[in-house]
Design a protein around this motif. Structure first.
Motif, PDB file in Angstrom:
ATOM      1  N   VAL A 131       0.570  -0.976  -0.138  1.00 16.56           N
ATOM      2  CA  VAL A 131       0.041   0.218  -0.125  1.00 16.56           C
ATOM      3  C   VAL A 131       0.955   0.941   0.327  1.00 16.56           C
ATOM      4  CG1 VAL A 131      -1.703   1.613   1.145  1.00 16.56           C
ATOM      5  CG2 VAL A 131      -2.340  -1.173   1.221  1.00 16.56           C
TER       6      VAL A 131
ATOM      7  N   PHE B 152      -6.024   9.664  -5.663  1.00 15.55           N
ATOM      8  CA  PHE B 152      -8.051   8.258  -5.172  1.00 15.55           C
ATOM      9  C   PHE B 152      -8.645   9.171  -6.175  1.00 15.55           C
ATOM     10  CE2 PHE B 152     -12.216   8.491  -3.740  1.00 15.55           C
ATOM     11  CZ  PHE B 152     -11.967   7.321  -3.828  1.00 15.55           C
TER      12      PHE B 152
ATOM     13  N   ARG C 219      -7.706   1.068  -0.831  1.00 14.91           N
ATOM     14  CA  ARG C 219      -7.480   2.339  -0.015  1.00 14.91           C
ATOM     15  C   ARG C 219      -8.711   2.448   0.139  1.00 14.91           C
ATOM     16  NH1 ARG C 219      -5.797   6.564  -4.699  1.00 14.91           N
ATOM     17  NH2 ARG C 219      -3.963   5.266  -5.141  1.00 14.91           N
TER      18      ARG C 219
END
Length: 150
Positions: A33, A47, A63
């Motif tokens: 991650v 994002f 996420r």
């Protein structure tokens, strides 16, 4: 004359760096991650760009896994309350007509609803972990493929 035994094994050579240096150089978070670095606005832009990536090169599932888990837990909790309270009310209302059926419904509600809720939480966790593991495998495979292309 030397006191050394010629048949004694020689120790293996030492690595070029100490274990402490290797630990500092290694990534302590091997989950794959990406870490949060830079401005908080950069994370949001990453994002949103990943969300509207039509080629699906960037995964957002990892996420959002904790958000999915939290929402699932809330939904399971609401379902538990609805079925538990509804089952008790139904069992008490049936008890006026048939005491045996009412007691059976009450016992079934008190036993079955919590057990099914617990199993639902386990299943939710299992599914989310499986999806996150699958995404991690895909990301690590892509990273390996990039490092082997030359």
């Amino acid at each position: 004359m030397t006191d050394q035994n010629p048949s004694a094994p020689t120790p293996p050579p030492l690595p070029p760096q100490s274990a402490a240096e290797a630990a500092r150089a290694a990534d302590p978070d091997d989950t794959g991650v990406p870490g949060v670095a830079g401005d908080a606005g950069d994370v949001g832009r990453g994002f949103l760009s990943a969300l509207f990536d039509l080629s699906f090169r960037t995964f957002i599932t990892r996420r959002l896994a904790s958000v999915f888990y939290f929402v699932g837990l809330v939904a399971i909790g609401i379902g538990f309350l609805v079925y538990f309270v509804g089952g008790i009310i139904d069992a008490l209302s049936v008890m006026w007509l048939n005491v045996g059926a009412g007691v059976s419904g009450l016992v079934a509600t008190v036993i079955v609803v919590p057990v099914l809720t617990f199993l639902a939480i386990i299943l939710l966790r299992f599914v989310i972990e499986a999806v996150v593991a699958l995404i991690a495998i895909a990301e690590n495979t892509e990273r390996t493929a990039q490092h082997t292309r030359r």
